[in-house]
Design a protein around this motif. Structure first.
Motif, mmCIF file in Angstrom:
data_model
loop_
_atom_site.group_PDB
_atom_site.id
_atom_site.type_symbol
_atom_site.label_atom_id
_atom_site.label_comp_id
_atom_site.label_asym_id
_atom_site.label_seq_id
_atom_site.Cartn_x
_atom_site.Cartn_y
_atom_site.Cartn_z
ATOM 1 N N THR A 41 -54.319 46.154 -71.383
ATOM 2 C CA THR A 41 -53.567 47.390 -71.125
ATOM 3 C C THR A 41 -52.255 47.364 -71.889
ATOM 4 O O THR A 41 -51.785 46.302 -72.297
ATOM 5 C CB THR A 41 -53.236 47.511 -69.633
ATOM 6 N N ALA A 51 -48.543 40.886 -64.644
ATOM 7 C CA ALA A 51 -48.813 42.312 -64.690
ATOM 8 C C ALA A 51 -47.502 43.052 -64.870
ATOM 9 O O ALA A 51 -47.439 44.074 -65.509
ATOM 10 C CB ALA A 51 -49.508 42.768 -63.429
ATOM 11 N N SER A 52 -46.455 42.531 -64.310
ATOM 12 C CA SER A 52 -45.150 43.135 -64.533
ATOM 13 C C SER A 52 -44.040 42.117 -64.325
ATOM 14 O O SER A 52 -43.653 41.832 -63.210
ATOM 15 C CB SER A 52 -44.949 44.331 -63.608
ATOM 16 N N PRO A 53 -43.541 41.549 -65.445
ATOM 17 C CA PRO A 53 -42.473 40.558 -65.322
ATOM 18 C C PRO A 53 -41.238 41.166 -64.686
ATOM 19 O O PRO A 53 -40.398 40.472 -64.160
ATOM 20 C CB PRO A 53 -42.195 40.138 -66.760
ATOM 21 N N GLY A 54 -41.145 42.491 -64.717
ATOM 22 C CA GLY A 54 -40.033 43.146 -64.046
ATOM 23 C C GLY A 54 -40.061 42.869 -62.556
ATOM 24 O O GLY A 54 -39.089 43.091 -61.854
ATOM 25 N N HIS A 90 -42.781 52.138 -77.548
ATOM 26 C CA HIS A 90 -42.089 53.426 -77.562
ATOM 27 C C HIS A 90 -42.692 54.332 -78.627
ATOM 28 O O HIS A 90 -42.851 53.909 -79.772
ATOM 29 C CB HIS A 90 -40.601 53.209 -77.816
ATOM 30 N N ILE A 126 -43.123 47.018 -73.720
ATOM 31 C CA ILE A 126 -43.322 48.466 -73.680
ATOM 32 C C ILE A 126 -43.331 48.992 -75.117
ATOM 33 O O ILE A 126 -42.507 48.588 -75.935
ATOM 34 C CB ILE A 126 -42.201 49.151 -72.879
ATOM 35 N N SER A 134 -35.991 45.178 -73.243
ATOM 36 C CA SER A 134 -34.549 45.372 -73.188
ATOM 37 C C SER A 134 -33.883 44.352 -74.121
ATOM 38 O O SER A 134 -34.368 43.229 -74.268
ATOM 39 C CB SER A 134 -34.061 45.228 -71.754
ATOM 40 N N ARG A 170 -44.054 54.547 -73.467
ATOM 41 C CA ARG A 170 -43.196 55.649 -73.026
ATOM 42 C C ARG A 170 -42.540 56.352 -74.199
ATOM 43 O O ARG A 170 -42.405 55.785 -75.291
ATOM 44 C CB ARG A 170 -42.152 55.189 -72.001
ATOM 45 N N ARG A 211 -42.770 48.889 -61.319
ATOM 46 C CA ARG A 211 -41.307 48.676 -61.322
ATOM 47 C C ARG A 211 -40.630 49.976 -60.937
ATOM 48 O O ARG A 211 -40.987 51.032 -61.453
ATOM 49 C CB ARG A 211 -40.824 48.222 -62.708
ATOM 50 N N ARG A 237 -38.257 34.940 -74.583
ATOM 51 C CA ARG A 237 -39.125 35.521 -73.553
ATOM 52 C C ARG A 237 -40.459 34.798 -73.516
ATOM 53 O O ARG A 237 -41.047 34.521 -74.549
ATOM 54 C CB ARG A 237 -39.339 36.989 -73.916
ATOM 55 N N SER A 247 -36.700 51.699 -67.147
ATOM 56 C CA SER A 247 -37.649 52.744 -66.750
ATOM 57 C C SER A 247 -38.522 52.348 -65.562
ATOM 58 O O SER A 247 -38.754 51.166 -65.299
ATOM 59 C CB SER A 247 -38.555 53.085 -67.944
ATOM 60 N N THR A 273 -32.288 54.658 -71.116
ATOM 61 C CA THR A 273 -32.218 53.726 -69.985
ATOM 62 C C THR A 273 -31.314 52.545 -70.332
ATOM 63 O O THR A 273 -30.221 52.407 -69.786
ATOM 64 C CB THR A 273 -33.624 53.209 -69.623
HETATM 65 O O1 TXA Z 1 -36.280 51.284 -69.817
HETATM 66 C C1 TXA Z 1 -37.042 50.412 -70.248
HETATM 67 O O2 TXA Z 1 -38.183 50.251 -69.809
HETATM 68 C C2 TXA Z 1 -36.505 49.505 -71.362
HETATM 69 C C3 TXA Z 1 -36.288 50.348 -72.611
HETATM 70 C C4 TXA Z 1 -35.903 49.540 -73.812
HETATM 71 O O3 TXA Z 1 -37.435 51.119 -72.859
HETATM 72 N N1 TXA Z 1 -37.415 48.427 -71.628
HETATM 73 C C5 TXA Z 1 -37.602 47.403 -70.769
HETATM 74 O O4 TXA Z 1 -38.476 46.462 -71.259
HETATM 75 O O5 TXA Z 1 -37.044 47.312 -69.693
HETATM 76 P P1 TXA Z 1 -38.705 45.052 -70.570
HETATM 77 O O6 TXA Z 1 -39.541 44.301 -71.521
HETATM 78 O O7 TXA Z 1 -37.402 44.460 -70.195
HETATM 79 O O8 TXA Z 1 -39.573 45.397 -69.308
HETATM 80 C C6 TXA Z 1 -40.913 45.838 -69.520
HETATM 81 C C7 TXA Z 1 -41.590 46.109 -68.212
HETATM 82 C C8 TXA Z 1 -41.917 44.837 -67.528
HETATM 83 O O9 TXA Z 1 -41.744 44.981 -66.136
HETATM 84 C C9 TXA Z 1 -43.393 44.676 -67.907
HETATM 85 O O10 TXA Z 1 -44.102 43.903 -67.006
HETATM 86 C C10 TXA Z 1 -43.894 46.073 -67.888
HETATM 87 O O11 TXA Z 1 -42.825 46.801 -68.449
HETATM 88 N N2 TXA Z 1 -45.115 46.173 -68.725
HETATM 89 C C11 TXA Z 1 -45.207 46.306 -70.052
HETATM 90 N N3 TXA Z 1 -46.493 46.314 -70.453
HETATM 91 C C12 TXA Z 1 -47.247 46.169 -69.349
HETATM 92 C C13 TXA Z 1 -48.647 46.081 -69.095
HETATM 93 N N4 TXA Z 1 -49.549 46.151 -70.071
HETATM 94 N N5 TXA Z 1 -49.059 45.930 -67.821
HETATM 95 C C14 TXA Z 1 -48.146 45.861 -66.824
HETATM 96 N N6 TXA Z 1 -46.808 45.928 -66.994
HETATM 97 C C15 TXA Z 1 -46.362 46.083 -68.236
#
Ligand code: TXA
Ligand code: MG
Length: 316
Positions: A115, A221-224, A65, A63, A141, A119, A193, A56, A179, A33
Motif C-alpha cells: 500500500t 502500518a503507521s510509524p506515526g 505527494h 507519504i 517530515s 496526499r 494517525r 529513519r 496530516s 502541515t
Molecule cells: O503532514 C504530513 O503528513 C507530513 C507532510 C510532509 O506531508 N508528512 C509526514 O510524514 O508527517 P511522516 O513520514 O513523518 O509520517 C508519515 C505517516 C506515518 O504515520 C506513516 O506510517 C504513514 O504516514 N504512512 C505512510 N505510508 C503508509 C502506508 N503505506 N501504510 C500505512 N501508513 C502509512
C-alpha cells in the motif's frame, strides 16, 4: 484551492528545486502541515537517501505527494469511491489516504508494503514544485527520526542543514501538525494517525471509521503511531490546574490556568490556531536548556484530539 502566485525569485528557486528533484537529490519544501524532506518517489535511490539523512528505520513507509487526483491515480492500483469522495472534499489538504500501490512505486517508498500513502498538499510552493518536477514526491517530515517535525525553514536547517541539496523557504507552515492518515485498504476505513482533518469530518462524509488499530509486527502500518515520536529533547509533561514540577528551570505552556515558571507561553484557545503555533513554540523552548516543559492538558474534545495525541506522544 489556493491560487498559485509566485514571485520571480520564487520561480527561479522552484525551477532549481524541480531540477534537483528530477536529478535524484533531496529538497526540503513547505507543505501546509509541516516541512517535507522530498525526493522523486519513482527513483528508488533518491528515496534511499531520505532514510539515510533522516536516520529513519527502513520499516517506516513514506507519504507520496501529488498535484491532484490524476497523478494520485498513477501511483495506486485501486481508486475506491471513498477515495474519490474524500479527495473531492479534503484535497488539496491535510489528509493522507493509504491505498493499494501501483507497480511504478518502488518498494523503498512503502517499506515493502503493498500500500502507499498519498496526499495533495495545499501549500502553493509544494504544488508548484510537484508540477514543475512532473513526478510524485515522496516526503516524510523534514526532521531527524523521532524529533519534532519542522514547521519553519529554520527548523529544517537546524535538523538537516547541510544534508539536503536545497531548502525551499515558504515561511511558517499554517496547519502546524502532520496530516491525518486514513487507510482505505481494509473492509472498513481505518484511522492511522489523527490530524486536523478530524474523524468527525471524515465520518460525516463516508460513514463509520475504525480507530486505533495498527498491526504490531512487520513494517509499521503507521510509524506515526509509535509512542516515542514528535518529541522535544527536553522532558515534556502534561499538567492540570497550573501544577508544575517543584524543581528545576522550566517552561509552562497554557491556555486557561496561569502559573509561574522561568518561561511562560500563553497559547490561543482556538485549536486551529494552537496547532499552528505548537511545534514552533516547542522548538524554541527546546533550545533554552530547560529541565522541563509543562503543557496544560488540552480539553478531551474532538477538535483538540490531534493536539492531545501529539502532546501525549511528546510526553512519552
Ligand atoms: O503532514 C504530513 O503528513 C507530513 C507532510 C510532509 O506531508 N508528512 C509526514 O510524514 O508527517 P511522516 O513520514 O513523518 O509520517 C508519515 C505517516 C506515518 O504515520 C506513516 O506510517 C504513514 O504516514 N504512512 C505512510 N505510508 C503508509 C502506508 N503505506 N501504510 C500505512 N501508513 C502509512
Ligand atoms: Mg515525521
Amino acid at each position: 484551492m489556493k491560487a498559485i502566485s509566485l514571485t520571480k525569485e520564487n520561480e527561479r528557486e522552484l525551477t532549481r528545486a524541480a531540477r534537483l528533484i528530477r536529478a535524484g537529490e533531496l529538497v526540503a519544501f513547505p507543505t501546509e502541515t509541516v516541512y517535507g524532506l522530498g525526493a522523486n518517489a519513482l527513483d528508488s535511490e533518491a528515496v534511499d537517501r531520505i532514510y539515510v539523512v533522516k536516520g529513519r528505520p527502513p520499516t517506516s513507509p513514506l507519504i507520496v505527494h501529488v498535484d491532484g487526483v490524476e497523478m494520485a491515480r498513477t501511483i495506486v492500483s485501486d481508486w475506491p469511491r471513498h477515495a474519490q469522495l474524500l479527495a473531492e472534499r479534503f484535497w488539496p489538504g491535510a489528509l493522507t489516504l493509504v491505498l493499494p500501490k501501483s507497480l511504478i512505486v518502488p518498494d523503498r517508498v512503502t517499506a515493502g508494503l503493498s500500500t502507499v500513502g498519498v496526499r495533495v498538499p495545499s501549500h502553493a510552493l509544494a504544488l508548484a514544485l510537484i508540477r514543475e518536477a512532473g513526478v510524485p514526491i515522496a516526503a516524510p517530515s523534514a526532521n531527524r527520526f523521532t524529533e519534532l517535525s519542522a514547521t519553519t525553514a529554520d527548523h529544517v536547517r537546524r535538523s538537516l542543514g547541510n544534508q539536503v541539496a536545497m531548502i525551499l523557504d515558504g515561511g511558517p507552515t499554517q496547519v502546524g501538525i502532520e496530516s491525518t492518515v486514513l487507510s482505505l485498504t481494509g473492509p472498513q476505513p481505518l484511522l492511522l494517525r489523527l490530524g486536523m482533518v478530524s474523524l468527525h469530518d471524515i465520518e460525516d462524509l463516508i460513514g463509520p471509521v475504525t480507530t486505533g488499530g495498527a498491526p504490531s509486527s512487520g513494517p509499521h502500518a503507521s510509524p506515526g503511531l509509535h509512542a516515542k515520536h514528535y518529541s522535544p529533547k527536553t522532558h515534556l509533561l502534561l499538567t492540570s490546574d497550573g501544577v508544575l514540577p517543584p524543581r528545576g528551570r522550566g517552561a509552562y505552556i497554557f491556555v486557561t490556568v496561569q502559573a509561574q515558571a522561568e518561561r511562560v507561553v500563553r497559547m490561543p484557545d482556538d485549536p486551529v490556531a494552537y496547532a499552528s503555533k505548537l511545534y514552533a513554540v516547542l522548538h524554541d523552548l527546546d533550545r533554552q536548556e530547560l529541565d522541563w516543559i509543562a503543557v496544560e492538558r488540552p480539553p478531551e474534545a474532538p477538535a483538540w484530539a490531534a493536539i492531545l495525541d501529539r502532546l501525549r506522544r511528546a510526553a512519552g
